[in-house]
Write a protein that holds these residues in place. Sequence first.
Motif, mmCIF file in Angstrom:
data_model
loop_
_atom_site.group_PDB
_atom_site.id
_atom_site.type_symbol
_atom_site.label_atom_id
_atom_site.label_comp_id
_atom_site.label_asym_id
_atom_site.label_seq_id
_atom_site.Cartn_x
_atom_site.Cartn_y
_atom_site.Cartn_z
ATOM 1 N N ASP A 30 -2.304 16.127 6.814
ATOM 2 C CA ASP A 30 -2.057 16.000 8.253
ATOM 3 C C ASP A 30 -2.097 14.532 8.678
ATOM 4 N N PRO A 31 -1.578 14.221 9.863
ATOM 5 C CA PRO A 31 -1.484 12.823 10.306
ATOM 6 C C PRO A 31 -2.825 12.083 10.354
ATOM 7 N N ALA A 32 -3.910 12.781 10.622
ATOM 8 C CA ALA A 32 -5.221 12.108 10.681
ATOM 9 C C ALA A 32 -5.599 11.551 9.310
ATOM 10 N N PHE A 34 -3.441 10.956 6.869
ATOM 11 C CA PHE A 34 -2.452 9.940 6.512
ATOM 12 C C PHE A 34 -2.763 8.606 7.197
ATOM 13 N N SER A 35 -3.374 8.659 8.374
ATOM 14 C CA SER A 35 -3.747 7.406 9.056
ATOM 15 C C SER A 35 -4.824 6.658 8.268
ATOM 16 N N PHE A 36 -5.687 7.382 7.533
ATOM 17 C CA PHE A 36 -6.652 6.720 6.648
ATOM 18 C C PHE A 36 -5.897 5.895 5.612
ATOM 19 N N PHE A 37 -4.879 6.526 5.036
ATOM 20 C CA PHE A 37 -4.082 5.859 4.012
ATOM 21 C C PHE A 37 -3.387 4.626 4.581
ATOM 22 N N GLN A 38 -2.822 4.763 5.774
ATOM 23 C CA GLN A 38 -2.117 3.633 6.392
ATOM 24 C C GLN A 38 -3.063 2.471 6.665
ATOM 25 N N THR A 39 -4.274 2.777 7.081
ATOM 26 C CA THR A 39 -5.273 1.728 7.316
ATOM 27 C C THR A 39 -5.619 1.026 6.003
ATOM 28 N N ALA A 40 -5.833 1.806 4.954
ATOM 29 C CA ALA A 40 -6.146 1.222 3.639
ATOM 30 C C ALA A 40 -4.996 0.340 3.172
ATOM 31 N N GLU A 41 -3.783 0.821 3.318
ATOM 32 C CA GLU A 41 -2.608 0.071 2.871
ATOM 33 C C GLU A 41 -2.465 -1.248 3.642
ATOM 34 N N ARG A 42 -2.649 -1.185 4.954
ATOM 35 C CA ARG A 42 -2.528 -2.388 5.792
ATOM 36 C C ARG A 42 -3.572 -3.448 5.407
ATOM 37 N N LEU A 43 -4.813 -3.017 5.237
ATOM 38 C CA LEU A 43 -5.863 -3.982 4.885
ATOM 39 C C LEU A 43 -5.745 -4.444 3.433
ATOM 40 N N HIS A 44 -5.251 -3.585 2.578
ATOM 41 C CA HIS A 44 -5.000 -3.981 1.189
ATOM 42 C C HIS A 44 -3.998 -5.132 1.174
ATOM 43 N N TRP A 45 -2.902 -4.975 1.905
ATOM 44 C CA TRP A 45 -1.893 -6.041 1.960
ATOM 45 C C TRP A 45 -2.437 -7.315 2.600
ATOM 46 N N ALA A 46 -3.120 -7.171 3.713
ATOM 47 C CA ALA A 46 -3.629 -8.344 4.422
ATOM 48 C C ALA A 46 -4.541 -9.171 3.525
ATOM 49 N N HIS A 47 -5.415 -8.505 2.791
ATOM 50 C CA HIS A 47 -6.372 -9.244 1.976
ATOM 51 C C HIS A 47 -5.785 -9.698 0.648
ATOM 52 N N THR A 48 -4.739 -9.029 0.199
ATOM 53 C CA THR A 48 -4.013 -9.530 -0.971
ATOM 54 C C THR A 48 -3.323 -10.839 -0.617
ATOM 55 N N LEU A 49 -2.702 -10.886 0.556
ATOM 56 C CA LEU A 49 -2.061 -12.128 0.998
ATOM 57 C C LEU A 49 -3.096 -13.225 1.260
ATOM 58 N N ALA A 50 -4.240 -12.840 1.808
ATOM 59 C CA ALA A 50 -5.314 -13.818 2.001
ATOM 60 C C ALA A 50 -5.784 -14.371 0.665
ATOM 61 N N LEU A 51 -5.897 -13.502 -0.315
ATOM 62 C CA LEU A 51 -6.294 -13.931 -1.658
ATOM 63 C C LEU A 51 -5.268 -14.889 -2.255
ATOM 64 N N VAL A 90 -8.181 12.971 -2.877
ATOM 65 C CA VAL A 90 -8.993 14.185 -2.930
ATOM 66 C C VAL A 90 -8.410 15.247 -1.999
ATOM 67 N N ALA A 91 -7.940 14.831 -0.843
ATOM 68 C CA ALA A 91 -7.354 15.782 0.106
ATOM 69 C C ALA A 91 -6.168 16.513 -0.515
ATOM 70 N N ASN A 97 -6.263 19.523 3.023
ATOM 71 C CA ASN A 97 -5.251 18.633 3.585
ATOM 72 C C ASN A 97 -5.326 18.459 5.094
ATOM 73 N N THR A 98 -6.353 18.995 5.727
ATOM 74 C CA THR A 98 -6.593 18.680 7.136
ATOM 75 C C THR A 98 -7.958 18.019 7.236
ATOM 76 N N LEU A 99 -8.157 17.259 8.272
ATOM 77 C CA LEU A 99 -9.421 16.536 8.424
ATOM 78 C C LEU A 99 -10.590 17.509 8.504
ATOM 79 N N MET A 100 -10.390 18.644 9.161
ATOM 80 C CA MET A 100 -11.457 19.628 9.295
ATOM 81 C C MET A 100 -11.865 20.180 7.917
ATOM 82 N N LEU A 101 -10.889 20.491 7.090
ATOM 83 C CA LEU A 101 -11.198 20.971 5.737
ATOM 84 C C LEU A 101 -11.803 19.867 4.877
#
Length: 135
Positions: A30-32, A34-51, A90-91, A97-101
């Motif tokens: 579910d979108p909730a 997937f938003s975890f994944f998007q946050t991880a991806e965004r910060l992964h890129w930001a800190h890779t570029l910082a590195l 894991v989801a 596959n939902t945040l509640m589950l």
Amino acid sequence: MNTLRLAAILGFMAVLFGAMGAHALKTRVDPAIFSFFQTAERLHWAHTLALFGVGLLQLQRPQWQLRNTVMAFCGGIVLFCGSLYALCGVAVLTGHNTLMLLRESPWFSLVHLTPMGGMVLLAGWALLTWRLFKH
């Protein structure tokens, strides 16, 4: 390990995880979650570029001790992004596959690593800032 090489490896991993998320994850959770994944991806890129920037700075100023900054950025990526990537994996693998589950899963405790990773990333930025102001 050379910081630029490390940044290249982390960049490769960011593209790999991004492709996996876009093609294999988006339709399975579910979108909730997937938003975890998007946050991880965004910060992964930001800190890779910082590195990458830190690696270039090390080439120009080899006398600056930036090892702790590099370790903090790498550790933060592993803890922050890695815990969110793992939670999304894991989801999919467990069918939670939902945040509640997912919250009912014993694997949800991975989320406790995320704020620790955030603190390590902040420490990396603080160390870099201190070094830049010191010189």
